[in-house]
Scaffold this motif. Structure first.
Motif, PDB file in Angstrom:
ATOM      1  N   SER A 141       0.788  -1.187   0.092  1.00  0.00           N
ATOM      2  CA  SER A 141       0.070  -0.044  -0.082  1.00  0.00           C
ATOM      3  C   SER A 141       0.938   1.393   0.090  1.00  0.00           C
ATOM      4  N   ASN A 142       0.354   2.509  -0.278  1.00  0.00           N
ATOM      5  CA  ASN A 142       1.269   3.528  -0.325  1.00  0.00           C
ATOM      6  C   ASN A 142       1.796   3.868   0.842  1.00  0.00           C
ATOM      7  N   GLY A 143       3.001   4.252   0.798  1.00  0.00           N
ATOM      8  CA  GLY A 143       4.018   4.340   2.069  1.00  0.00           C
ATOM      9  C   GLY A 143       4.588   3.295   2.466  1.00  0.00           C
ATOM     10  N   ASP A 144       4.383   2.008   2.066  1.00  0.00           N
ATOM     11  CA  ASP A 144       5.163   0.853   2.336  1.00  0.00           C
ATOM     12  C   ASP A 144       6.570   0.823   1.749  1.00  0.00           C
ATOM     13  N   ILE A 145       7.341   0.105   2.331  1.00  0.00           N
ATOM     14  CA  ILE A 145       8.493  -0.174   1.692  1.00  0.00           C
ATOM     15  C   ILE A 145       8.773  -1.560   1.643  1.00  0.00           C
ATOM     16  N   VAL A 146       9.207  -1.976   0.196  1.00  0.00           N
ATOM     17  CA  VAL A 146       9.516  -3.300  -0.234  1.00  0.00           C
ATOM     18  C   VAL A 146      11.022  -3.626  -0.186  1.00  0.00           C
ATOM     19  N   LEU A 147      11.377  -4.332   0.904  1.00  0.00           N
ATOM     20  CA  LEU A 147      12.761  -4.448   1.187  1.00  0.00           C
ATOM     21  C   LEU A 147      13.626  -5.783   0.564  1.00  0.00           C
ATOM     22  N   VAL A 148      14.476  -5.845  -0.316  1.00  0.00           N
ATOM     23  CA  VAL A 148      14.633  -6.964  -0.833  1.00  0.00           C
ATOM     24  C   VAL A 148      16.282  -7.574  -0.802  1.00  0.00           C
ATOM     25  N   ALA A 149      16.313  -8.593  -0.357  1.00  0.00           N
ATOM     26  CA  ALA A 149      17.323  -9.305   0.168  1.00  0.00           C
ATOM     27  C   ALA A 149      18.434  -9.579  -1.108  1.00  0.00           C
ATOM     28  N   GLU A 150      19.729  -9.639  -0.886  1.00  0.00           N
ATOM     29  CA  GLU A 150      20.636 -10.106  -1.954  1.00  0.00           C
ATOM     30  C   GLU A 150      20.348 -11.240  -2.591  1.00  0.00           C
ATOM     31  N   GLY A 151      20.702 -11.225  -4.071  1.00  0.00           N
ATOM     32  CA  GLY A 151      20.329 -12.131  -4.938  1.00  0.00           C
ATOM     33  C   GLY A 151      19.866 -11.793  -6.273  1.00  0.00           C
ATOM     34  N   THR A 152      19.768 -12.726  -7.276  1.00  0.00           N
ATOM     35  CA  THR A 152      19.220 -12.232  -8.496  1.00  0.00           C
ATOM     36  C   THR A 152      17.846 -12.355  -8.787  1.00  0.00           C
ATOM     37  N   TYR A 153      16.942 -11.460  -9.372  1.00  0.00           N
ATOM     38  CA  TYR A 153      15.864 -11.692  -9.480  1.00  0.00           C
ATOM     39  C   TYR A 153      15.453 -11.482 -11.149  1.00  0.00           C
ATOM     40  N   TYR A 154      14.881 -12.541 -11.613  1.00  0.00           N
ATOM     41  CA  TYR A 154      14.626 -12.158 -13.028  1.00  0.00           C
ATOM     42  C   TYR A 154      13.086 -11.919 -13.246  1.00  0.00           C
ATOM     43  N   GLU A 155      13.251 -10.445 -13.385  1.00  0.00           N
ATOM     44  CA  GLU A 155      11.800  -9.715 -13.493  1.00  0.00           C
ATOM     45  C   GLU A 155      11.805  -8.783 -14.163  1.00  0.00           C
ATOM     46  N   ASN A 156      10.685  -8.226 -14.515  1.00  0.00           N
ATOM     47  CA  ASN A 156      10.540  -6.895 -15.242  1.00  0.00           C
ATOM     48  C   ASN A 156       9.235  -6.307 -14.456  1.00  0.00           C
ATOM     49  N   ILE A 157       9.690  -5.325 -13.372  1.00  0.00           N
ATOM     50  CA  ILE A 157       8.637  -5.056 -12.516  1.00  0.00           C
ATOM     51  C   ILE A 157       7.919  -3.739 -12.836  1.00  0.00           C
ATOM     52  N   ASP A 158       6.837  -3.316 -12.274  1.00  0.00           N
ATOM     53  CA  ASP A 158       6.058  -2.203 -12.485  1.00  0.00           C
ATOM     54  C   ASP A 158       5.607  -1.873 -11.177  1.00  0.00           C
ATOM     55  N   TYR A 159       5.722  -0.463 -10.949  1.00  0.00           N
ATOM     56  CA  TYR A 159       5.215   0.213  -9.732  1.00  0.00           C
ATOM     57  C   TYR A 159       3.637   0.303  -9.715  1.00  0.00           C
ATOM     58  N   ASN A 160       3.156   0.244 -10.991  1.00  0.00           N
ATOM     59  CA  ASN A 160       1.624   0.366 -10.791  1.00  0.00           C
ATOM     60  C   ASN A 160       1.120   1.608 -10.228  1.00  0.00           C
TER      61      ASN A 160
END
Length: 540
Positions: free
Chosen positions: A41-60
């Protein structure tokens, strides 16, 4: 009864429209970054650990921060080791690694990743934004490595690293490394190997801030028309559109030299109000205008060059350093060592003062001679015998940054007195160079700049489980009264670790639980109105 019903309704509405900040962990809470974004939700933090993520991400369209653990502790190793690889898109038409395209503003933040493998998104007849595609949005792009994204298309190519159409709020691109990206078209035009920016035609306002980035070894190539090896900015001749380009290193970028219509190896500014300060623009290559191509095709463009260094740029045709067709002001700059010449004849429309120019140039305070750089690979600092020390504009407005530990002396690498040093190490922003550059060049061994948190955050303790000691880290954005307490599972306070006012910054402390029995414990951070609680497990 009606009053009770109304109170319940107001309570439910408050719940609906109030949302405490939540930190969502990847892969702890969700296995992919996109799943975490979708749940946020607005205001949240998505915190990502080290690693390789095969993605194409969209903030929407979400006002969230997506970040590696660099966001928490400032450790730059996280940037290199937290990789979003967009080389496996589910839809080849949408192949940018990261997308902002639903009006996101500066409350949407991307921080601390390596962004790679993108091939861009097909839009407006171009393939755009190999690494990051921004369409009618203005997010913050902070502390990322954006590299090896390749647009190679039969459509127009734009923005190998980043492509952006700027919306109403400021677009901020700061503290990034943008390198080895490609914008290539096999049939038509190509722009912006590192960054391509343009203002929206129907908006007469906009602000772009490109600050403290390394923009290096990006390439633009097409068979017809090319520009902006490092940066291309198109302002659409709007009276209120400004690009602030401050404290960047724009080095070794290339615009296809096989095509005569190839300009702006380092940077192209078209119909743009631009303020450029403390930039190093060196070793860029183009057919013409190897350093900067500044074109005014309308009537509202203006450019200010303050404390920049333009060196060793090479044009196959002409205009080794700077080409401009419209009035502009330059002060405290070095324009030297560019081939085949420093300026074109029509660039004499520039008003140049207090600058070191490789060729004679009339103007108050201008000098000729060798700037005597300490080295000419990356640093371009002055030696003690350099001609440009203290010869910039004497107005105190342009003074070098004062060393707080040695009042009256400038902050290294500026030398001499506080009077402006000509070139990119002089002036009010000369301290920029301390970010991510080897300290072997700095005889005073100044520490790297400490980044302040963007959001208040409480990290998961580590190790966890632990016996008997563990580390707790947190970050606060403003000076606040901070409490950090340990509770048992019944909610009884066990230890008060912090109970004091603290300045903004990152903190860590060690909690020794040798006097406690095994079990689950809670630790809670209070900072101003912020409260967050996490669990930890003591195993003896």
């Amino acid at each position: 009864m009606k009053i009770l019903y109304l109170l319940i309704l107001l309570f439910l509405l408050a719940l609906q429209y109030s949302h405490p900040q939540v930190t969502i962990h990847v892969p702890g809470d969700y296995p992919t970054i996109q799943e975490a974004i979708d749940s946020a939700s607005n205001g949240d933090i998505v915190l990502v650990a080290e690693g390789t993520y095969y993605e194409n991400i969209d903030y929407n369209g979400k006002a969230i921060t997506v970040a590696s653990h660099f966001f928490v502790d400032g450790n730059e190793d996280h940037i290199e080791n937290t990789i979003i690889d967009g080389s496996q898109p589910s839809n080849p038409v949408i192949a940018s690694v990261v997308a902002f395209k639903l009006g996101e503003d500066t409350t949407s933040v991307l921080c601390g990743f390596t962004i790679t493998g993108g091939e861009g998104t097909l839009a407006y007849g171009f393939r755009m934004g190999g690494g990051i595609f921004i369409d009618q949005a203005s997010p913050k792009i902070l502390n990322n490595i954006i590299e090896n994204n390749n647009i190679n298309t039969s459509f127009g190519a734009e923005g190998g690293g980043i492509s952006a159409s700027v919306f109403l709020s400021p677009l901020i691109i700061k503290d990034n490394i943008i390198r080895n990206n490609l914008a290539k078209s096999s049939a038509t035009t190509a722009y912006g190997g590192g960054i391509s920016l343009y203002s929206l035609v129907y908006l007469d306002t906009g602000l772009v801030i490109i600050e403290n980035n390394l923009i290096e070894n990006n390439v633009v190539s097409s068979p017809t028309f090319n520009n902006g090896g490092g940066i291309a900015v198109y302002g659409n001749d709007h009276q209120n559109f400004w690009a602030y380009i401050i404290s960047n290193k724009i080095i070794g970028n290339t615009v296809d030299t096989n095509i005569t219509d190839s300009y702006g190896g380092g940077m192209t500014l078209v119909n743009t109000h631009a303020y450029t300060e403390n930039n190093l623009i060196a070793y860029n290559v183009a057919y013409d205008a190897a350093g900067i191509d500044n074109a005014n095709l309308g009537g509202h463009s203006s450019t200010y060059y303050i404390n920049n260094t333009f060196c060793y740029n090479h044009a196959v045709g002409e205009e080794g350093g700077i080409s401009t067709f419209h009035l502009g002001q330059m002060t405290n700059c070095i324009v030297w060592g560019n081939t085949p010449q420093q300026f074109t004849p029509w660039s004499q429309v520039l008003s140049i003062t207090y600058s070191l120019i490789g060729d004679p140039y009339a103007g108050v305070g201008n000098i000729e001679g060798n700037p005597y750089f300490m080295d000419t690979v990356y640093f371009f600092a002055n030696t003690d015998s350099a001609m440009c020390i203290d010869l910039g504009n004497p107005d105190p407005l342009f003074n070098d940054v004062e060393d707080p530990m040695n009042l009256g002396d400038p902050m290294w690498p500026a030398l001499g007195s506080l009077t402006n040093d000509i070139g990119h190490f002089g002036g009010p922003n000369s301290e920029w160079c301390y970010w991510r550059w080897p300290m072997i060049y700095n005889p005073t061994s100044v520490e790297n700049e400490v980044k302040l948190p963007i959001h208040i955050s409480l990290e998961q303790n580590y190790p966890n489980p632990f016996n008997p000691s563990t580390t707790i880290k947190y970050g606060i954005t403003d000076k606040s009264f901070v409490e950090l307490r340990i509770y048992d599972v019944l909610g009884r306070e066990v230890v008060l670790l912090v109970n004091e006012e603290q300045d903004a910054g990152y903190y860590e402390l060690n909690f020794n639980a040798s006097s406690l029995s095994s079990g689950v414990y809670l630790y809670q951070l209070k900072a101003g109105e912020f409260i967050e609680t996490k669990k930890m497990l003591l195993l003896k």
